[in-house]
Design a protein around this motif. Structure first.
Motif, PDB file in Angstrom:
ATOM      1  N   VAL A  68     -38.503-113.044 -10.933  1.00 54.89           N
ATOM      2  CA  VAL A  68     -39.010-112.918  -9.885  1.00 54.89           C
ATOM      3  C   VAL A  68     -40.091-112.683  -9.812  1.00 54.89           C
ATOM      4  O   VAL A  68     -41.388-112.089 -10.581  1.00 54.89           O
ATOM      5  N   TYR A  69     -40.639-113.003  -8.426  1.00 50.90           N
ATOM      6  CA  TYR A  69     -42.029-112.736  -8.332  1.00 50.90           C
ATOM      7  C   TYR A  69     -42.506-112.723  -6.404  1.00 50.90           C
ATOM      8  O   TYR A  69     -41.736-113.019  -5.794  1.00 50.90           O
ATOM      9  N   CYS A  70     -43.868-112.116  -6.457  1.00 53.41           N
ATOM     10  CA  CYS A  70     -43.478-112.240  -4.984  1.00 53.41           C
ATOM     11  C   CYS A  70     -45.128-113.566  -4.110  1.00 53.41           C
ATOM     12  O   CYS A  70     -45.944-113.715  -5.283  1.00 53.41           O
ATOM     13  N   GLU A  71     -44.646-113.947  -3.366  1.00 53.67           N
ATOM     14  CA  GLU A  71     -45.591-114.621  -2.817  1.00 53.67           C
ATOM     15  C   GLU A  71     -45.593-114.442  -1.052  1.00 53.67           C
ATOM     16  O   GLU A  71     -43.996-113.911  -0.419  1.00 53.67           O
ATOM     17  N   GLU A  72     -46.955-114.387  -0.291  1.00 48.30           N
ATOM     18  CA  GLU A  72     -46.696-114.523   0.949  1.00 48.30           C
ATOM     19  C   GLU A  72     -46.181-113.275   0.837  1.00 48.30           C
ATOM     20  O   GLU A  72     -45.063-113.567   2.815  1.00 48.30           O
ATOM     21  N   GLY A  73     -45.969-112.482   1.152  1.00 49.25           N
ATOM     22  CA  GLY A  73     -44.925-111.144   1.291  1.00 49.25           C
ATOM     23  C   GLY A  73     -43.922-111.463   1.526  1.00 49.25           C
ATOM     24  O   GLY A  73     -42.883-110.716   1.706  1.00 49.25           O
ATOM     25  N   HIS A  74     -43.206-111.940  -0.422  1.00 50.84           N
ATOM     26  CA  HIS A  74     -42.182-112.202   0.342  1.00 50.84           C
ATOM     27  C   HIS A  74     -41.561-112.201  -1.171  1.00 50.84           C
ATOM     28  O   HIS A  74     -42.308-111.959  -2.276  1.00 50.84           O
ATOM     29  N   VAL A  75     -40.142-111.630  -1.627  1.00 49.63           N
ATOM     30  CA  VAL A  75     -40.168-110.848  -3.089  1.00 49.63           C
ATOM     31  C   VAL A  75     -39.238-111.880  -3.226  1.00 49.63           C
ATOM     32  O   VAL A  75     -37.823-111.952  -2.170  1.00 49.63           O
ATOM     33  N   ILE A  76     -38.913-112.414  -3.955  1.00 50.83           N
ATOM     34  CA  ILE A  76     -38.260-114.251  -4.608  1.00 50.83           C
ATOM     35  C   ILE A  76     -37.009-114.225  -5.567  1.00 50.83           C
ATOM     36  O   ILE A  76     -38.345-114.088  -6.940  1.00 50.83           O
ATOM     37  N   VAL A  77     -36.721-114.686  -6.100  1.00 50.09           N
ATOM     38  CA  VAL A  77     -35.800-114.507  -6.905  1.00 50.09           C
ATOM     39  C   VAL A  77     -35.314-115.804  -7.622  1.00 50.09           C
ATOM     40  O   VAL A  77     -34.719-116.982  -6.535  1.00 50.09           O
ATOM     41  N   HIS A  78     -36.292-116.988  -8.157  1.00 49.16           N
ATOM     42  CA  HIS A  78     -36.437-117.755  -9.068  1.00 49.16           C
ATOM     43  C   HIS A  78     -35.118-118.382  -9.134  1.00 49.16           C
ATOM     44  O   HIS A  78     -34.253-117.727  -9.836  1.00 49.16           O
ATOM     45  N   LYS A  79     -34.286-119.199  -8.387  1.00 49.65           N
ATOM     46  CA  LYS A  79     -33.524-120.111  -9.205  1.00 49.65           C
ATOM     47  C   LYS A  79     -32.993-120.356 -10.162  1.00 49.65           C
ATOM     48  O   LYS A  79     -32.283-121.016 -10.713  1.00 49.65           O
ATOM     49  N   LEU A 116     -29.430-114.575 -12.565  1.00 44.68           N
ATOM     50  CA  LEU A 116     -28.416-113.983 -12.468  1.00 44.68           C
ATOM     51  C   LEU A 116     -28.131-112.756 -13.765  1.00 44.68           C
ATOM     52  O   LEU A 116     -27.776-111.718 -13.038  1.00 44.68           O
ATOM     53  N   ILE A 117     -27.902-113.486 -14.457  1.00 41.93           N
ATOM     54  CA  ILE A 117     -27.612-112.756 -16.152  1.00 41.93           C
ATOM     55  C   ILE A 117     -29.357-111.662 -16.009  1.00 41.93           C
ATOM     56  O   ILE A 117     -28.971-110.792 -16.413  1.00 41.93           O
ATOM     57  N   SER A 118     -30.014-112.335 -15.877  1.00 44.81           N
ATOM     58  CA  SER A 118     -31.099-111.313 -16.338  1.00 44.81           C
ATOM     59  C   SER A 118     -31.508-110.155 -15.594  1.00 44.81           C
ATOM     60  O   SER A 118     -31.354-109.078 -15.371  1.00 44.81           O
ATOM     61  N   LEU A 119     -31.277-110.864 -14.158  1.00 40.45           N
ATOM     62  CA  LEU A 119     -30.957-109.730 -13.244  1.00 40.45           C
ATOM     63  C   LEU A 119     -29.839-108.399 -13.333  1.00 40.45           C
ATOM     64  O   LEU A 119     -30.154-106.999 -13.216  1.00 40.45           O
ATOM     65  N   GLY A 120     -28.980-109.024 -13.657  1.00 43.82           N
ATOM     66  CA  GLY A 120     -27.586-108.009 -14.037  1.00 43.82           C
ATOM     67  C   GLY A 120     -27.966-107.602 -15.292  1.00 43.82           C
ATOM     68  O   GLY A 120     -27.040-106.267 -15.333  1.00 43.82           O
ATOM     69  N   ARG A 121     -28.823-107.688 -15.990  1.00 38.04           N
ATOM     70  CA  ARG A 121     -28.751-107.055 -17.272  1.00 38.04           C
ATOM     71  C   ARG A 121     -29.410-105.603 -16.979  1.00 38.04           C
ATOM     72  O   ARG A 121     -29.134-104.985 -17.571  1.00 38.04           O
ATOM     73  N   ALA A 177     -30.872-104.522  -8.432  1.00 35.81           N
ATOM     74  CA  ALA A 177     -29.493-104.172  -7.896  1.00 35.81           C
ATOM     75  C   ALA A 177     -29.447-104.683  -6.725  1.00 35.81           C
ATOM     76  O   ALA A 177     -28.291-105.251  -6.117  1.00 35.81           O
ATOM     77  N   VAL A 178     -30.606-104.237  -6.253  1.00 30.06           N
ATOM     78  CA  VAL A 178     -30.859-104.137  -4.905  1.00 30.06           C
ATOM     79  C   VAL A 178     -31.125-105.706  -4.689  1.00 30.06           C
ATOM     80  O   VAL A 178     -30.363-106.715  -3.167  1.00 30.06           O
ATOM     81  N   LEU A 179     -31.852-106.609  -5.378  1.00 30.52           N
ATOM     82  CA  LEU A 179     -31.715-108.207  -5.359  1.00 30.52           C
ATOM     83  C   LEU A 179     -31.007-108.622  -5.683  1.00 30.52           C
ATOM     84  O   LEU A 179     -30.036-110.058  -4.976  1.00 30.52           O
ATOM     85  N   LEU A 180     -29.564-108.243  -6.089  1.00 32.77           N
ATOM     86  CA  LEU A 180     -27.921-109.188  -6.816  1.00 32.77           C
ATOM     87  C   LEU A 180     -27.844-109.047  -5.014  1.00 32.77           C
ATOM     88  O   LEU A 180     -26.682-109.689  -4.887  1.00 32.77           O
ATOM     89  N   VAL A 237     -28.305-114.481   0.201  1.00 33.03           N
ATOM     90  CA  VAL A 237     -30.324-114.450   0.626  1.00 33.03           C
ATOM     91  C   VAL A 237     -31.365-114.302  -0.770  1.00 33.03           C
ATOM     92  O   VAL A 237     -31.034-113.212  -1.613  1.00 33.03           O
ATOM     93  N   TRP A 238     -31.985-115.200  -1.601  1.00 35.54           N
ATOM     94  CA  TRP A 238     -32.438-115.260  -2.417  1.00 35.54           C
ATOM     95  C   TRP A 238     -34.295-114.632  -1.870  1.00 35.54           C
ATOM     96  O   TRP A 238     -35.252-115.054  -3.087  1.00 35.54           O
ATOM     97  N   SER A 239     -34.678-114.409  -1.029  1.00 36.41           N
ATOM     98  CA  SER A 239     -35.626-113.832  -0.676  1.00 36.41           C
ATOM     99  C   SER A 239     -36.014-113.171   0.229  1.00 36.41           C
ATOM    100  O   SER A 239     -35.233-113.266   0.968  1.00 36.41           O
ATOM    101  N   LEU A 240     -36.636-111.681   0.294  1.00 37.92           N
ATOM    102  CA  LEU A 240     -36.631-110.316   1.116  1.00 37.92           C
ATOM    103  C   LEU A 240     -38.026-110.891   0.614  1.00 37.92           C
ATOM    104  O   LEU A 240     -39.114-110.271   0.285  1.00 37.92           O
ATOM    105  N   ASP A 241     -38.907-109.858   2.406  1.00 40.93           N
ATOM    106  CA  ASP A 241     -39.459-109.467   3.257  1.00 40.93           C
ATOM    107  C   ASP A 241     -39.367-107.986   1.654  1.00 40.93           C
ATOM    108  O   ASP A 241     -38.867-107.426   1.490  1.00 40.93           O
TER     109      ASP A 241
END
Length: 748
Positions: free
Chosen positions: A518-529, A548-553, A462-465, A472-476
């Motif tokens: 979702v994966y973590c790389e170089e100190g960032h949480v990134i959502v695969h487009k 988006l549907i996966s995260l929404g689920r 929910a936070v990422l969505l 914003v598709w990448s978050l520290d």
């Protein structure tokens, strides 16, 4: 919420290898011993005097599995404590706290319940309590009694007159149907499969937490009343888990109403049949003989008490992560013996199965985008063995409050009305009985939802969505963790059953539960487009919506707890009077009636409860009979939960205003209409502004069903053909709905 805390300080290192227990602050003792032994090993590995705080069962899972057999040995904990030096007890060099902060009582991990060895577990002494009035019958006897029952004989006689077929022909057809439908329960096969499944679960699941209070009550009642087991349905594993659970706790394993899809799986269908599954067709319409056989076969298990009867009130698996609307047919059939006074009472046990990650998640996402579900087959099952290489986190199982049908029916069902009907006549369901069944079905679903557990990975989704909405598709990583903790605290205040410990940093595990989206790389949480699971899609829009549907689920898994406050947050975009707020709340609730489960005729009570909750948390102020939302950060979060559904509804209705067929002669199928709307929306928006729900066919179909419920469009009886009733009324009503949602979305 479960919380595990460990505080280790070792001034008496010489005593620790000898004594296991220094102080116990809570039960169960079995788990205390496991945790203590695990901590002793970790102490040796991390040097004496090391202080550890915030460890959880997941962190110690490997150690727990190694020690489970040793800890299973009988051990008098109090005797061990009494043997320790008094000064050592006073100093408390080792303190363990295992507490349940909810109403769950004691909990156990089903993976390490009983013997460590799967062979010993399978061959354990299994003696479940039997129903007091049970009459022992083998499967062939059950089928014969069904065939000779009054209902079936009467239907066969009626069909002889209506169709001109001979009695022998219909008898043979009925026998063939029962052979196809009936189970062939075998305790030997159940034990064998149980051991095999337990072995597999230990490989792919971290732990299976069971709240034992409800299970103990279920075991106690199993000898007194016929049982109906009604679990949630999110995965193929559901009925496996319930049978495994009952066998583990010495409760009679159930007979399970299963779809015929599984019957055609070579080998697998036979094994399921031997474990108590009886197979029913997905639809049998006006087939009177099949109806009679299916009804009688289900009811004979309830009347005689051969075994608990298990079925899913939702009818099918929920692909969306939310509860589906209840289906009343199976529950009506199961309760008919009570209405007829052939049993004095029936006990209904709602069971909630909460998965941190379902094994079919990618399959569910594909189905929501309209990609047909692959047919169940043994070959497909073998190809799916890759799931053995993954870990699907934790599962929580809770048996809810057991419902006595006799007590629930007081003042609502008059069984005397059936008493005057001769037994030879097949009675129809009275309106007051149908009303009672409908209310009971909603009560069961809401009880399931109340016992559902929320995992942090759903909250992070929910936070990422919320950030994706802002492009914003990448978050520290630190920011993501901070916002996750904030959101988890909010959900706990809102009353969610959240598995969360602020002292434990679990971001790695949470992100792993959202992979590969979702994966973590170089100190960032990134959502695969475009995640690896989207390779089967050609359109870039659809590939993006895979994530988006996966995260929404995942977000949907806790929506039932926040839907009422989320609707209020959406309505209160500026201060409103109490009467106006209630009016718009009821209207918005009507719009969302197919997305979420609401108890009928409970809108005022739900509204009062939600507003009081927001006021008590100082999120809303009530001044001079006017509501005002004062915490904008919480408001934005709550609105982000419901916006994707409302925007999709608006876009769907925009298409309907322009392209909906105006007459029955020009109607089109509901399925094709939803596909056209999906294509229209995918072209309407640029990628960054697209919600996952926008091309979710389940949400689009629900938007059309709402219009049919409000008599703005017409559907045929089978809900396959649709056309617009009154285009002018349709347009005006939709504009009113848009104003209810938000002036900014009223673009129609």
């Amino acid at each position: 919420m479960l919380r595990h805390e460990f505080f280790l300080h070792n001034p008496y290192s010489s005593y620790i290898p000898t004594f296991l227990l220094l102080k116990i602050t809570s039960k169960p003792k079995y788990y205390v011993l496991i945790y203590l032994k695990s901590l002793l090993i970790l102490t040796n590995q991390l040097n004496q005097g090391y202080v550890m705080s915030g460890a959880s069962s997941a962190d110690l899972s490997v150690v727990l599995k190694q020690l489970s057999e040793e800890c299973r040995e009988e051990c008098d904990v109090d005797q061990i404590a009494a043997a320790l030096p008094e000064d050592l007890l006073e100093e408390s060099d080792l303190t363990v706290s295992l507490e349940d902060e909810g109403e769950g009582g004691e909990v156990e991990n089903l993976l390490i319940h009983g013997y460590k060895s799967e062979i010993k577990w399978s061959l354990k002494d299994y003696r479940p309590p039997r129903y007091t009035y049970v009459r022992y019958r083998v499967p062939s006897m059950i089928r014969e009694e069904v065939l000779q029952s009054n209902r079936v004989r009467r239907v066969i006689s009626m069909l002889c007159k209506e169709t001109g077929r001979s009695k022998d022909q219909l008898d043979k057809e009925a026998t063939d149907i029962l052979e196809e439908m009936g189970h062939e329960f075998s305790m030997t096969i159940l034990r064998f499969l149980g051991g095999l499944i337990r072995k597999v679960f230990k490989q792919i699941i971290t732990d299976v937490t069971v709240h034992t209070e409800g299970i103990k009550e279920l075991r106690r009642l199993s000898s007194q009343k016929p049982l109906l087991l009604i679990p949630t349905h999110r995965s193929y594993l559901d009925f496996i888990l319930v049978t495994w659970l009952l066998y583990s706790y010495d409760i009679k394993t159930p007979v399970i109403a299963a779809g015929q899809d599984f019957m055609f799986m070579k080998g697998v269908g036979m094994l399921l049949r031997r474990c108590g599954a009886y197979f029913i067709r997905r639809s049998f319409g006006k087939d009177k003989l099949y109806w009679a056989l299916f009804t009688e076969y289900t009811q004979t298990h309830i009347i005689n008490g051969d075994a608990p009867v298990e079925f899913f009130i939702e009818g099918t698996r929920s692909r969306t992560g939310k509860s589906l609307q209840p289906k009343f047919g199976m529950l009506t059939i199961a309760l008919e013996p009570f209405f007829d006074a052939r049993v004095s009472d029936v006990a209904i046990c709602p069971i909630t199965l909460s998965y941190e990650k379902t094994v079919e998640e990618n399959l569910h996402v594909r189905e929501m985008m309209g990609i047909p579900k692959p047919k169940e087959s043994t070959t497909g099952l073998i190809k799916a063995r890759a799931i053995l290489d993954n870990n699907y986190g934790r599962i929580h199982v809770k048996a809810g409050q057991i419902i006595s049908v006799y007590e629930a029916a007081v003042g609502k069902v008059d069984r005397k009305l059936r008493a005057v009907v001769p037994r030879a006549i097949i009675p129809s369901v009275h309106p007051h009985e149908r009303t009672f069944v409908n209310e009971l079905a909603y009560r069961i679903l809401l009880e399931q939802q109340a016992n559902a557990v929320v995992f942090p990975c759903s909250v992070l989704a929910a936070v990422l969505l919320l950030h994706i909405k802002k492009k914003v598709w990448s978050l520290d990583l630190c920011k993501a963790e901070s916002e996750l903790m904030w959101a988890c605290d909010l959900l706990i205040k809102m009353g969610c059953n959240l598995v969360w410990d602020r002292k434990q940093s679990c971001m790695d595990h949470v992100i792993r539960m959202l992979s590969p989206v979702v994966y973590c790389e170089e100190g960032h949480v990134i959502v695969h487009k475009t995640p690896p699971t989207a390779v089967y899609l050609s359109s870039s829009v659809f590939k993006q919506c895979n994530s988006l549907i996966s995260l929404g689920r995942r977000r949907n898994e806790f929506m039932h707890s926040l839907i009422h406050v989320a609707m209020l947050a959406k309505i209160l975009f500026h201060p409103k009077s109490k009467e106006r707020t209630l009016e718009q709340y009821q209207r918005l609730r009507d719009i969302m009636q197919y997305e979420f489960v609401f108890m009928p005729d409970s809108a005022p009570a739900d509204f009062d409860k939600a507003t009081k909750q927001l006021i008590n948390l100082d999120l809303v102020k009530l001044t001079d009979n006017v509501y005002k939302f004062v915490d904008m950060e919480v408001k934005d979060f709550l609105v982000s939960l419901i916006d994707p559904f409302l925007i999709t509804y608006m876009d769907s209705w925009q298409f309907c205003i322009s392209y909906m067929p105006r007459t029955l002669q020009h109607s089109q199928s509901l399925k094709n209409l939803c596909k056209r709307i999906q294509t229209y929306i995918s072209v309407l928006y640029c990628e960054p502004y697209l919600y996952g729900e926008s091309i979710n066919l389940n949400v689009i179909e629900n938007s059309i069903l709402v219009l049919a419920k409000l008599s703005l469009v017409s559907l045929d009886k089978g809900k396959t053909q649709v056309f617009c009733v009154d285009p002018f009324l349709f347009s005006n009503t939709i504009r009113e709905f848009a104003l209810t949602i938000h002036p900014m979305t009223s673009k129609l």
